[in-house]
Motif scaffolding. Sequence first.
Motif, PDB file in Angstrom:
ATOM      1  N   GLU A 138      11.244  -7.349 -12.376  1.00 41.23           N
ATOM      2  CA  GLU A 138      10.711  -7.156 -12.520  1.00 41.23           C
ATOM      3  C   GLU A 138       9.015  -6.723 -13.194  1.00 41.23           C
ATOM      4  O   GLU A 138       9.881  -8.151 -14.428  1.00 41.23           O
ATOM      5  CB  GLU A 138      11.302  -5.466 -13.633  1.00 41.23           C
ATOM      6  CG  GLU A 138      12.219  -4.550 -12.970  1.00 41.23           C
ATOM      7  CD  GLU A 138      12.589  -2.925 -13.663  1.00 41.23           C
ATOM      8  OE1 GLU A 138      11.619  -2.475 -12.769  1.00 41.23           O
ATOM      9  OE2 GLU A 138      13.238  -3.920 -14.615  1.00 41.23           O
TER      10      GLU A 138
ATOM     11  N   LYS B  16       4.219  -3.504  -6.870  1.00 43.31           N
ATOM     12  CA  LYS B  16       3.062  -3.051  -7.061  1.00 43.31           C
ATOM     13  C   LYS B  16       2.376  -4.018  -8.090  1.00 43.31           C
ATOM     14  O   LYS B  16       2.830  -3.640  -9.734  1.00 43.31           O
ATOM     15  CB  LYS B  16       2.310  -2.148  -7.289  1.00 43.31           C
ATOM     16  CG  LYS B  16       1.063  -2.345  -7.174  1.00 43.31           C
ATOM     17  CD  LYS B  16       0.468  -0.720  -6.765  1.00 43.31           C
ATOM     18  CE  LYS B  16       0.767  -0.296  -4.853  1.00 43.31           C
ATOM     19  NZ  LYS B  16      -0.458   0.756  -4.772  1.00 43.31           N
ATOM     20  N   ASP B  17       1.784  -5.506  -8.040  1.00 41.97           N
ATOM     21  CA  ASP B  17       1.092  -5.628  -9.757  1.00 41.97           C
ATOM     22  C   ASP B  17       0.830  -4.387 -10.369  1.00 41.97           C
ATOM     23  O   ASP B  17      -0.813  -5.210  -9.364  1.00 41.97           O
ATOM     24  CB  ASP B  17       1.191  -7.166  -8.814  1.00 41.97           C
ATOM     25  CG  ASP B  17       1.172  -8.456 -10.445  1.00 41.97           C
ATOM     26  OD1 ASP B  17       0.629  -8.178 -11.244  1.00 41.97           O
ATOM     27  OD2 ASP B  17       0.361 -10.102 -10.185  1.00 41.97           O
ATOM     28  N   ASP B  18       0.739  -4.595 -11.173  1.00 46.92           N
ATOM     29  CA  ASP B  18      -0.884  -3.950 -12.553  1.00 46.92           C
ATOM     30  C   ASP B  18      -1.716  -4.592 -12.561  1.00 46.92           C
ATOM     31  O   ASP B  18      -2.778  -4.276 -12.946  1.00 46.92           O
ATOM     32  CB  ASP B  18      -0.141  -2.933 -13.194  1.00 46.92           C
ATOM     33  CG  ASP B  18       0.927  -4.310 -14.704  1.00 46.92           C
ATOM     34  OD1 ASP B  18       0.535  -5.123 -14.582  1.00 46.92           O
ATOM     35  OD2 ASP B  18       1.113  -3.375 -15.348  1.00 46.92           O
ATOM     36  N   ALA B  19      -1.781  -6.255 -12.267  1.00 44.74           N
ATOM     37  CA  ALA B  19      -2.875  -6.924 -13.042  1.00 44.74           C
ATOM     38  C   ALA B  19      -3.855  -7.183 -11.352  1.00 44.74           C
ATOM     39  O   ALA B  19      -5.007  -6.866 -11.658  1.00 44.74           O
ATOM     40  CB  ALA B  19      -2.129  -8.591 -13.079  1.00 44.74           C
ATOM     41  N   ASP B  20      -3.480  -6.321 -10.606  1.00 46.43           N
ATOM     42  CA  ASP B  20      -4.407  -6.144  -9.589  1.00 46.43           C
ATOM     43  C   ASP B  20      -4.395  -5.189  -8.221  1.00 46.43           C
ATOM     44  O   ASP B  20      -5.056  -4.959  -7.446  1.00 46.43           O
ATOM     45  CB  ASP B  20      -4.552  -7.706  -8.306  1.00 46.43           C
ATOM     46  CG  ASP B  20      -3.369  -8.200  -7.950  1.00 46.43           C
ATOM     47  OD1 ASP B  20      -1.660  -7.850  -7.569  1.00 46.43           O
ATOM     48  OD2 ASP B  20      -3.041  -9.707  -7.841  1.00 46.43           O
ATOM     49  N   GLY B  21      -3.232  -4.860  -8.407  1.00 48.81           N
ATOM     50  CA  GLY B  21      -2.719  -3.243  -7.659  1.00 48.81           C
ATOM     51  C   GLY B  21      -1.854  -4.016  -5.860  1.00 48.81           C
ATOM     52  O   GLY B  21      -2.327  -3.096  -5.474  1.00 48.81           O
TER      53      GLY B  21
ATOM     54  N   ARG C 178       2.945 -12.615 -18.957  1.00 51.22           N
ATOM     55  CA  ARG C 178       1.382 -13.170 -19.182  1.00 51.22           C
ATOM     56  C   ARG C 178       0.885 -12.491 -20.605  1.00 51.22           C
ATOM     57  O   ARG C 178      -0.249 -12.254 -20.797  1.00 51.22           O
ATOM     58  CB  ARG C 178       1.676 -10.816 -19.064  1.00 51.22           C
ATOM     59  CG  ARG C 178       1.246 -10.828 -17.491  1.00 51.22           C
ATOM     60  CD  ARG C 178       0.461 -10.997 -16.629  1.00 51.22           C
ATOM     61  NE  ARG C 178      -0.486  -9.281 -16.840  1.00 51.22           N
ATOM     62  CZ  ARG C 178      -0.289  -8.107 -16.584  1.00 51.22           C
ATOM     63  NH1 ARG C 178       0.441  -8.000 -15.556  1.00 51.22           N
ATOM     64  NH2 ARG C 178      -0.668  -7.244 -16.988  1.00 51.22           N
TER      65      ARG C 178
ATOM     66  N   ASP D 237      10.723 -10.619 -18.371  1.00 49.12           N
ATOM     67  CA  ASP D 237      10.599  -9.617 -16.969  1.00 49.12           C
ATOM     68  C   ASP D 237      10.270 -10.742 -16.155  1.00 49.12           C
ATOM     69  O   ASP D 237      10.775 -12.743 -15.980  1.00 49.12           O
ATOM     70  CB  ASP D 237       8.663  -9.902 -17.270  1.00 49.12           C
ATOM     71  CG  ASP D 237       8.150 -11.169 -18.838  1.00 49.12           C
ATOM     72  OD1 ASP D 237       8.932 -11.837 -19.166  1.00 49.12           O
ATOM     73  OD2 ASP D 237       6.658 -11.339 -17.644  1.00 49.12           O
TER      74      ASP D 237
ATOM     75  N   GLU E 275       0.716  -4.976  -3.867  1.00 48.66           N
ATOM     76  CA  GLU E 275       2.487  -5.394  -3.955  1.00 48.66           C
ATOM     77  C   GLU E 275       3.075  -6.482  -3.510  1.00 48.66           C
ATOM     78  O   GLU E 275       2.507  -7.510  -2.553  1.00 48.66           O
ATOM     79  CB  GLU E 275       2.903  -4.530  -2.627  1.00 48.66           C
ATOM     80  CG  GLU E 275       4.717  -4.313  -3.048  1.00 48.66           C
ATOM     81  CD  GLU E 275       4.942  -3.799  -2.034  1.00 48.66           C
ATOM     82  OE1 GLU E 275       5.119  -1.904  -1.599  1.00 48.66           O
ATOM     83  OE2 GLU E 275       5.341  -3.555  -0.508  1.00 48.66           O
TER      84      GLU E 275
ATOM     85  N   THR F 199       9.049 -10.218  -5.747  1.00 44.81           N
ATOM     86  CA  THR F 199       9.567 -10.506  -6.555  1.00 44.81           C
ATOM     87  C   THR F 199      10.665 -11.386  -7.443  1.00 44.81           C
ATOM     88  O   THR F 199      11.609 -11.091  -6.799  1.00 44.81           O
ATOM     89  CB  THR F 199       9.731  -9.222  -8.334  1.00 44.81           C
ATOM     90  OG1 THR F 199      10.916  -8.927  -7.709  1.00 44.81           O
ATOM     91  CG2 THR F 199       8.310  -8.060  -8.064  1.00 44.81           C
TER      92      THR F 199
ATOM     93  N   GLN G 169       6.805  -3.955 -16.728  1.00 44.57           N
ATOM     94  CA  GLN G 169       7.079  -2.576 -15.475  1.00 44.57           C
ATOM     95  C   GLN G 169       8.380  -3.048 -15.366  1.00 44.57           C
ATOM     96  O   GLN G 169       9.058  -2.554 -15.202  1.00 44.57           O
ATOM     97  CB  GLN G 169       6.354  -2.597 -14.331  1.00 44.57           C
ATOM     98  CG  GLN G 169       4.949  -3.085 -14.269  1.00 44.57           C
ATOM     99  CD  GLN G 169       5.012  -3.461 -12.507  1.00 44.57           C
ATOM    100  OE1 GLN G 169       4.571  -2.451 -11.915  1.00 44.57           O
ATOM    101  NE2 GLN G 169       3.773  -4.417 -12.313  1.00 44.57           N
TER     102      GLN G 169
END
Length: 425
Positions: free
Chosen positions: A32, A103-108, A154, A84, A110, A113, A36
Amino acid sequence: MKKYVQWPPNFGFKTAADHRNPSDKHFHRHPELSFQEKETAARISHELGKLGNFEIQSGIGGHGVAAVLKNGPGKSILLRADIDGLPVEEKTNVPYASKERMKDDADGVEKPTMHACGHDVHITALLMAAETLSKAQSEWKGTLILVFQPAEERAGGARAMIADGLYDKVPSPDVVVGGHVVPFREGVIGTKHGLIASAADSFDLHIEGRQAHASTPHVGIDPIVQAASTILRLQTIVSREVDPSDFGVVTVSSIHSGDAVNIIPQSADVKLNVRTGVPLTRERVLKSISRIISAEAQASNAPIEPTLTPTINFPFLYNDATVTAALEQTFAAHFGDEYSDNIPRLQGSEDFGILATAIEKPSCFFLYGGVEKGLYDKLVEEGRGNEIPGNHSPHFLPTVDSVRVGCEAYVVSALTFMGKGEEGS
Protein backbone atom coordinates in the motif's frame (compact mmCIF):
# COMPACT_ATOMS: atom_id res chain seq x y z
CA MET A 1 29.32 -1.01 27.85
CA LYS A 2 28.27 -4.46 29.05
CA LYS A 3 30.41 -7.36 27.84
CA TYR A 4 28.64 -10.52 26.76
CA VAL A 5 30.35 -13.78 27.67
CA GLN A 6 27.87 -16.06 25.98
CA TRP A 7 25.08 -15.56 23.49
CA PRO A 8 21.89 -17.59 23.43
CA PRO A 9 22.50 -20.14 20.66
CA ASN A 10 20.75 -18.19 17.88
CA PHE A 11 17.39 -19.06 19.47
CA GLY A 12 17.44 -22.16 17.26
CA PHE A 13 18.05 -20.15 14.08
CA LYS A 14 19.78 -22.30 11.45
CA THR A 15 18.21 -21.57 8.08
CA ALA A 16 15.45 -19.38 6.74
CA ALA A 17 13.18 -22.42 6.74
CA ASP A 18 13.46 -22.59 10.54
CA HIS A 19 11.54 -19.32 10.85
CA ARG A 20 7.80 -19.19 10.89
CA ASN A 21 6.83 -16.48 8.43
CA PRO A 22 3.89 -14.72 10.08
CA SER A 23 2.93 -12.88 6.89
CA ASP A 24 2.94 -15.89 4.51
CA LYS A 25 4.15 -13.38 1.87
CA HIS A 26 0.99 -11.39 2.54
CA PHE A 27 2.87 -8.12 2.82
CA HIS A 28 4.69 -8.59 -0.47
CA ARG A 29 1.48 -9.45 -2.28
CA HIS A 30 -0.46 -6.52 -0.85
CA PRO A 31 1.64 -3.32 -0.79
CA GLU A 32 0.00 0.00 0.00
CA LEU A 33 1.22 3.48 -0.85
CA SER A 34 2.44 6.07 1.65
CA PHE A 35 -0.19 7.28 4.13
CA GLN A 36 -2.62 4.64 2.79
CA GLU A 37 -1.25 1.57 4.64
CA LYS A 38 -4.57 0.77 6.38
CA GLU A 39 -4.70 -2.98 5.69
CA THR A 40 -0.95 -3.41 6.21
CA ALA A 41 -1.24 -1.82 9.65
CA ALA A 42 -4.26 -3.97 10.50
CA ARG A 43 -2.35 -7.16 9.63
CA ILE A 44 0.65 -6.02 11.69
CA SER A 45 -1.58 -5.37 14.71
CA HIS A 46 -3.23 -8.76 14.21
CA GLU A 47 0.12 -10.58 14.17
CA LEU A 48 1.35 -8.72 17.25
CA GLY A 49 -1.94 -9.39 19.02
CA LYS A 50 -1.46 -13.14 18.61
CA LEU A 51 1.67 -12.93 20.77
CA GLY A 52 -0.49 -11.87 23.68
CA ASN A 53 1.98 -9.79 25.68
CA PHE A 54 2.48 -6.55 23.73
CA GLU A 55 0.64 -3.30 24.40
CA ILE A 56 -0.40 -2.27 20.89
CA GLN A 57 -1.41 1.15 19.63
CA SER A 58 -2.42 1.84 16.04
CA GLY A 59 -3.38 4.83 13.96
CA ILE A 60 -0.37 6.92 15.03
CA GLY A 61 0.50 9.56 12.46
CA GLY A 62 -1.85 7.96 9.97
CA HIS A 63 -1.41 4.20 9.95
CA GLY A 64 1.60 3.86 12.23
CA VAL A 65 1.65 1.00 14.75
CA ALA A 66 3.61 0.91 18.00
CA ALA A 67 3.94 -2.00 20.41
CA VAL A 68 5.52 -2.16 23.86
CA LEU A 69 6.71 -5.15 25.86
CA LYS A 70 7.83 -4.35 29.41
CA ASN A 71 10.05 -6.95 31.00
CA GLY A 72 11.24 -5.54 34.28
CA PRO A 73 13.74 -2.77 35.03
CA GLY A 74 16.46 -1.97 32.54
CA LYS A 75 17.17 -0.02 29.41
CA SER A 76 14.68 0.55 26.64
CA ILE A 77 15.24 0.15 22.90
CA LEU A 78 13.08 1.14 19.96
CA LEU A 79 13.26 -1.07 16.87
CA ARG A 80 11.76 0.42 13.71
CA ALA A 81 10.47 -0.97 10.41
CA ASP A 82 8.86 1.05 7.60
CA ILE A 83 5.72 -0.31 5.98
CA ASP A 84 4.79 1.57 2.77
CA GLY A 85 5.10 0.43 -0.83
CA LEU A 86 5.85 2.29 -4.05
CA PRO A 87 3.93 3.18 -7.25
CA VAL A 88 5.89 0.58 -9.25
CA GLU A 89 4.61 -2.28 -11.43
CA GLU A 90 6.25 -5.49 -10.24
CA LYS A 91 8.16 -7.47 -12.87
CA THR A 92 9.70 -10.24 -10.78
CA ASN A 93 7.34 -12.91 -12.23
CA VAL A 94 7.19 -14.79 -8.92
CA PRO A 95 3.85 -16.44 -8.01
CA TYR A 96 3.33 -14.02 -5.16
CA ALA A 97 4.12 -10.85 -7.15
CA SER A 98 1.92 -7.88 -6.37
CA LYS A 99 -1.04 -7.30 -8.67
CA GLU A 100 -2.40 -4.45 -6.57
CA ARG A 101 -3.32 -1.00 -7.82
CA MET A 102 -4.07 2.10 -5.75
CA LYS A 103 -4.99 5.70 -6.36
CA ASP A 104 -1.93 7.74 -5.39
CA ASP A 105 -3.15 10.55 -3.16
CA ALA A 106 -0.17 12.64 -4.30
CA ASP A 107 -1.71 13.16 -7.74
CA GLY A 108 -5.02 11.27 -7.75
CA VAL A 109 -3.87 8.78 -10.41
CA GLU A 110 -4.40 5.03 -10.02
CA LYS A 111 -1.08 3.17 -10.22
CA PRO A 112 0.31 -0.34 -9.79
CA THR A 113 1.93 -0.85 -6.39
CA MET A 114 4.92 -2.92 -5.27
CA HIS A 115 7.20 -3.36 -2.28
CA ALA A 116 10.07 -2.33 -4.53
CA CYS A 117 12.16 -1.08 -1.61
CA GLY A 118 11.94 -4.19 0.56
CA HIS A 119 9.71 -2.80 3.28
CA ASP A 120 7.81 -6.10 3.32
CA VAL A 121 11.09 -7.69 4.45
CA HIS A 122 11.44 -5.09 7.21
CA ILE A 123 7.89 -5.70 8.45
CA THR A 124 8.26 -9.48 8.51
CA ALA A 125 11.72 -9.37 10.11
CA LEU A 126 10.50 -7.13 12.92
CA LEU A 127 7.42 -9.30 13.52
CA MET A 128 9.69 -12.33 13.76
CA ALA A 129 11.97 -10.47 16.15
CA ALA A 130 8.92 -9.56 18.24
CA GLU A 131 7.96 -13.22 18.50
CA THR A 132 11.52 -14.27 19.30
CA LEU A 133 12.02 -11.69 22.05
CA SER A 134 8.57 -12.28 23.55
CA LYS A 135 9.40 -15.99 23.89
CA ALA A 136 12.88 -15.31 25.27
CA GLN A 137 12.11 -12.91 28.09
CA SER A 138 14.37 -14.87 30.42
CA GLU A 139 17.31 -13.62 28.31
CA TRP A 140 16.71 -9.89 28.72
CA LYS A 141 15.35 -7.17 30.96
CA GLY A 142 13.99 -3.75 30.08
CA THR A 143 11.43 -2.27 27.69
CA LEU A 144 11.11 -3.27 24.06
CA ILE A 145 9.41 -0.74 21.78
CA LEU A 146 8.49 -1.65 18.22
CA VAL A 147 7.51 1.00 15.68
CA PHE A 148 6.02 0.12 12.31
CA GLN A 149 6.27 3.44 10.53
CA PRO A 150 4.18 4.59 7.56
CA ALA A 151 5.14 6.85 4.65
CA GLU A 152 8.92 6.55 4.68
CA GLU A 153 8.97 6.96 0.91
CA ARG A 154 7.36 10.38 1.26
CA ALA A 155 9.64 11.40 4.17
CA GLY A 156 6.54 12.11 6.21
CA GLY A 157 5.86 9.07 8.37
CA ALA A 158 8.37 9.64 11.15
CA ARG A 159 7.41 13.30 11.45
CA ALA A 160 3.72 12.39 11.44
CA MET A 161 4.13 9.84 14.24
CA ILE A 162 6.11 12.33 16.33
CA ALA A 163 3.53 15.07 15.71
CA ASP A 164 0.75 12.67 16.71
CA GLY A 165 2.34 12.14 20.13
CA LEU A 166 4.25 8.90 19.62
CA TYR A 167 6.27 9.44 22.78
CA ASP A 168 3.17 10.27 24.77
CA LYS A 169 1.83 6.85 23.78
CA VAL A 170 5.02 4.79 24.26
CA PRO A 171 8.03 5.25 26.56
CA SER A 172 10.93 7.35 25.34
CA PRO A 173 13.68 4.87 24.41
CA ASP A 174 17.33 4.99 25.44
CA VAL A 175 18.42 3.78 22.01
CA VAL A 176 16.79 3.72 18.54
CA VAL A 177 17.79 1.08 15.96
CA GLY A 178 16.62 0.42 12.41
CA GLY A 179 17.80 -1.40 9.32
CA HIS A 180 17.31 -1.72 5.59
CA VAL A 181 17.66 -4.51 3.03
CA VAL A 182 19.79 -3.40 0.06
CA PRO A 183 21.22 -4.93 -3.14
CA PHE A 184 24.22 -6.56 -1.48
CA ARG A 185 24.90 -10.31 -1.47
CA GLU A 186 22.43 -12.15 0.79
CA GLY A 187 23.82 -12.86 4.25
CA VAL A 188 26.01 -9.75 4.32
CA ILE A 189 25.26 -7.25 7.09
CA GLY A 190 27.05 -4.19 8.36
CA THR A 191 27.19 -0.93 10.21
CA LYS A 192 29.13 2.26 9.64
CA HIS A 193 30.23 5.15 11.83
CA GLY A 194 29.01 8.63 10.94
CA LEU A 195 26.98 9.35 7.83
CA ILE A 196 24.97 6.29 6.77
CA ALA A 197 22.39 7.97 4.48
CA SER A 198 22.45 11.21 2.52
CA ALA A 199 20.09 14.14 2.71
CA ALA A 200 17.48 14.33 -0.04
CA ASP A 201 15.63 17.42 -1.21
CA SER A 202 12.86 17.23 -3.79
CA PHE A 203 11.24 20.11 -5.68
CA ASP A 204 8.54 20.90 -8.20
CA LEU A 205 9.75 23.41 -10.79
CA HIS A 206 7.13 25.33 -12.77
CA ILE A 207 8.30 27.17 -15.89
CA GLU A 208 5.93 29.64 -17.49
CA GLY A 209 6.22 30.45 -21.19
CA ARG A 210 3.88 31.96 -23.78
CA GLN A 211 1.68 29.66 -25.83
CA ALA A 212 1.72 29.91 -29.63
CA HIS A 213 1.16 27.93 -32.82
CA ALA A 214 4.03 25.57 -33.60
CA SER A 215 4.56 27.38 -36.91
CA THR A 216 5.07 30.78 -35.22
CA PRO A 217 7.70 30.24 -32.51
CA HIS A 218 8.76 33.89 -32.79
CA VAL A 219 5.53 35.07 -31.12
CA GLY A 220 5.74 32.57 -28.29
CA ILE A 221 8.21 31.74 -25.54
CA ASP A 222 8.90 28.01 -25.55
CA PRO A 223 8.95 26.54 -21.99
CA ILE A 224 10.17 23.18 -23.31
CA VAL A 225 13.36 24.71 -24.73
CA GLN A 226 13.87 26.61 -21.47
CA ALA A 227 13.29 23.42 -19.47
CA ALA A 228 15.74 21.49 -21.65
CA SER A 229 18.44 24.13 -21.23
CA THR A 230 17.83 24.22 -17.50
CA ILE A 231 18.01 20.44 -17.16
CA LEU A 232 21.30 20.20 -19.06
CA ARG A 233 22.84 23.03 -17.09
CA LEU A 234 21.75 21.50 -13.78
CA GLN A 235 23.86 18.45 -14.61
CA THR A 236 27.01 20.60 -14.49
CA ILE A 237 26.57 21.33 -10.78
CA VAL A 238 27.96 18.00 -9.61
CA SER A 239 30.57 17.68 -12.37
CA ARG A 240 31.88 21.25 -12.08
CA GLU A 241 30.90 22.65 -8.67
CA VAL A 242 31.13 19.73 -6.23
CA ASP A 243 34.55 18.56 -5.02
CA PRO A 244 35.20 15.15 -6.64
CA SER A 245 36.07 13.76 -3.19
CA ASP A 246 32.62 14.84 -1.96
CA PHE A 247 29.21 13.48 -2.93
CA GLY A 248 26.28 14.99 -4.77
CA VAL A 249 23.53 13.95 -7.18
CA VAL A 250 21.08 16.17 -9.05
CA THR A 251 18.37 14.17 -10.80
CA VAL A 252 15.51 15.36 -12.99
CA SER A 253 12.95 12.60 -12.50
CA SER A 254 9.98 14.01 -14.39
CA ILE A 255 9.15 16.56 -17.08
CA HIS A 256 5.73 17.33 -18.49
CA SER A 257 4.70 19.99 -20.97
CA GLY A 258 2.03 20.22 -23.63
CA ASP A 259 -0.15 17.59 -25.28
CA ALA A 260 -0.72 18.73 -28.88
CA VAL A 261 1.73 18.31 -31.76
CA ASN A 262 1.08 21.75 -33.23
CA ILE A 263 1.11 23.93 -30.11
CA ILE A 264 4.01 25.50 -28.25
CA PRO A 265 2.68 25.00 -24.70
CA GLN A 266 2.10 27.61 -22.05
CA SER A 267 4.17 25.98 -19.35
CA ALA A 268 6.41 23.09 -18.32
CA ASP A 269 6.61 21.21 -15.02
CA VAL A 270 9.76 19.49 -13.84
CA LYS A 271 10.51 17.39 -10.75
CA LEU A 272 13.97 17.55 -9.17
CA ASN A 273 15.66 15.28 -6.63
CA VAL A 274 18.93 16.28 -4.92
CA ARG A 275 21.21 14.10 -2.77
CA THR A 276 24.15 15.38 -0.73
CA GLY A 277 26.37 14.01 2.02
CA VAL A 278 27.69 17.18 3.70
CA PRO A 279 25.61 20.12 4.99
CA LEU A 280 27.85 22.74 3.34
CA THR A 281 27.67 20.92 0.01
CA ARG A 282 23.90 20.72 0.30
CA GLU A 283 23.69 24.47 0.85
CA ARG A 284 25.93 25.18 -2.15
CA VAL A 285 24.11 22.78 -4.48
CA LEU A 286 20.70 24.20 -3.61
CA LYS A 287 21.96 27.75 -4.21
CA SER A 288 23.38 26.68 -7.56
CA ILE A 289 20.06 25.14 -8.59
CA SER A 290 18.24 28.41 -7.88
CA ARG A 291 20.92 30.42 -9.71
CA ILE A 292 20.76 28.25 -12.84
CA ILE A 293 16.94 28.22 -12.97
CA SER A 294 16.86 32.01 -12.74
CA ALA A 295 19.66 32.50 -15.29
CA GLU A 296 18.09 30.16 -17.85
CA ALA A 297 14.76 31.96 -17.45
CA GLN A 298 16.45 35.27 -18.16
CA ALA A 299 18.28 33.81 -21.16
CA SER A 300 14.96 32.50 -22.51
CA ASN A 301 13.21 35.85 -22.00
CA ALA A 302 10.66 34.12 -19.77
CA PRO A 303 7.64 36.29 -18.96
CA ILE A 304 7.86 35.50 -15.25
CA GLU A 305 10.39 33.93 -12.89
CA PRO A 306 9.98 30.13 -12.54
CA THR A 307 8.74 28.83 -9.21
CA LEU A 308 10.70 26.18 -7.28
CA THR A 309 8.55 24.55 -4.61
CA PRO A 310 10.03 22.16 -2.01
CA THR A 311 8.06 18.92 -1.71
CA ILE A 312 9.97 16.23 0.22
CA ASN A 313 12.96 16.51 2.54
CA PHE A 314 15.01 13.72 4.09
CA PRO A 315 17.57 14.86 6.69
CA PHE A 316 21.12 13.53 6.93
CA LEU A 317 21.28 10.24 8.85
CA TYR A 318 24.24 9.75 11.17
CA ASN A 319 25.03 6.69 13.28
CA ASP A 320 25.90 7.45 16.90
CA ALA A 321 29.48 6.43 17.75
CA THR A 322 28.73 4.77 21.09
CA VAL A 323 25.71 2.81 19.89
CA THR A 324 27.50 1.76 16.71
CA ALA A 325 30.57 0.61 18.67
CA ALA A 326 28.37 -1.55 20.90
CA LEU A 327 26.66 -3.14 17.90
CA GLU A 328 30.02 -3.73 16.23
CA GLN A 329 30.96 -6.12 19.05
CA THR A 330 27.71 -8.05 19.15
CA PHE A 331 27.11 -8.16 15.40
CA ALA A 332 30.65 -9.44 14.85
CA ALA A 333 30.14 -12.12 17.49
CA HIS A 334 26.82 -13.23 16.04
CA PHE A 335 27.26 -12.88 12.27
CA GLY A 336 30.98 -13.63 12.03
CA ASP A 337 32.64 -13.11 8.65
CA GLU A 338 29.39 -11.91 7.06
CA TYR A 339 29.56 -8.74 9.20
CA SER A 340 31.31 -5.54 8.11
CA ASP A 341 32.00 -2.59 10.39
CA ASN A 342 32.39 -0.31 7.35
CA ILE A 343 29.46 -1.20 5.13
CA PRO A 344 29.00 1.09 2.08
CA ARG A 345 26.71 4.01 2.81
CA LEU A 346 23.05 3.70 1.83
CA GLN A 347 22.69 5.28 -1.60
CA GLY A 348 19.17 6.40 -0.81
CA SER A 349 17.87 8.49 2.06
CA GLU A 350 15.87 7.75 5.22
CA ASP A 351 13.61 9.53 7.70
CA PHE A 352 14.37 6.92 10.39
CA GLY A 353 16.68 9.27 12.31
CA ILE A 354 13.83 11.65 13.11
CA LEU A 355 12.50 9.10 15.61
CA ALA A 356 15.74 9.62 17.56
CA THR A 357 16.63 13.27 16.96
CA ALA A 358 13.12 14.38 17.97
CA ILE A 359 13.90 13.27 21.53
CA GLU A 360 17.70 13.73 21.36
CA LYS A 361 18.44 10.01 21.65
CA PRO A 362 21.26 8.08 19.94
CA SER A 363 20.56 5.78 17.02
CA CYS A 364 22.16 3.33 14.61
CA PHE A 365 21.00 2.13 11.21
CA PHE A 366 22.32 -1.18 9.84
CA LEU A 367 22.23 -2.49 6.26
CA TYR A 368 21.93 -6.06 5.04
CA GLY A 369 21.99 -7.82 1.67
CA GLY A 370 19.01 -9.26 -0.14
CA VAL A 371 20.29 -10.46 -3.53
CA GLU A 372 20.47 -14.21 -4.08
CA LYS A 373 24.09 -15.37 -3.84
CA GLY A 374 24.23 -17.14 -7.18
CA LEU A 375 22.79 -14.18 -9.09
CA TYR A 376 24.96 -11.68 -7.25
CA ASP A 377 28.19 -13.64 -7.78
CA LYS A 378 27.42 -14.31 -11.45
CA LEU A 379 26.78 -10.67 -12.29
CA VAL A 380 29.82 -9.45 -10.37
CA GLU A 381 32.12 -12.06 -11.95
CA GLU A 382 30.89 -11.08 -15.41
CA GLY A 383 31.48 -7.39 -14.73
CA ARG A 384 27.75 -6.71 -14.78
CA GLY A 385 27.34 -5.51 -11.22
CA ASN A 386 25.36 -2.51 -12.42
CA GLU A 387 22.64 -4.94 -13.54
CA ILE A 388 21.97 -6.20 -9.99
CA PRO A 389 18.34 -5.24 -9.24
CA GLY A 390 18.29 -2.59 -6.53
CA ASN A 391 15.82 -0.72 -4.38
CA HIS A 392 12.95 0.84 -6.38
CA SER A 393 13.58 -1.48 -9.33
CA PRO A 394 10.55 -3.47 -10.55
CA HIS A 395 12.85 -6.53 -10.39
CA PHE A 396 14.00 -6.05 -6.76
CA LEU A 397 13.11 -9.23 -4.86
CA PRO A 398 15.01 -9.78 -1.58
CA THR A 399 15.52 -13.42 -0.64
CA VAL A 400 13.80 -15.22 2.21
CA ASP A 401 17.18 -15.47 3.92
CA SER A 402 17.36 -11.69 4.08
CA VAL A 403 14.30 -11.84 6.36
CA ARG A 404 16.24 -14.12 8.70
CA VAL A 405 19.21 -11.75 8.76
CA GLY A 406 16.99 -8.76 9.42
CA CYS A 407 15.20 -10.59 12.23
CA GLU A 408 18.44 -11.68 13.89
CA ALA A 409 19.86 -8.16 13.58
CA TYR A 410 16.86 -6.75 15.42
CA VAL A 411 17.15 -9.42 18.11
CA VAL A 412 20.89 -8.97 18.55
CA SER A 413 20.41 -5.19 18.74
CA ALA A 414 17.87 -5.59 21.52
CA LEU A 415 20.09 -7.99 23.45
CA THR A 416 23.08 -5.69 23.07
CA PHE A 417 21.40 -3.16 25.31
CA MET A 418 18.93 -5.25 27.30
CA GLY A 419 20.46 -8.73 27.41
CA LYS A 420 21.69 -10.53 30.49
CA GLY A 421 25.47 -10.66 30.33
CA GLU A 422 28.11 -11.51 32.82
CA GLU A 423 27.08 -8.61 35.02
CA GLY A 424 23.34 -9.28 34.84
CA SER A 425 20.88 -6.70 33.65
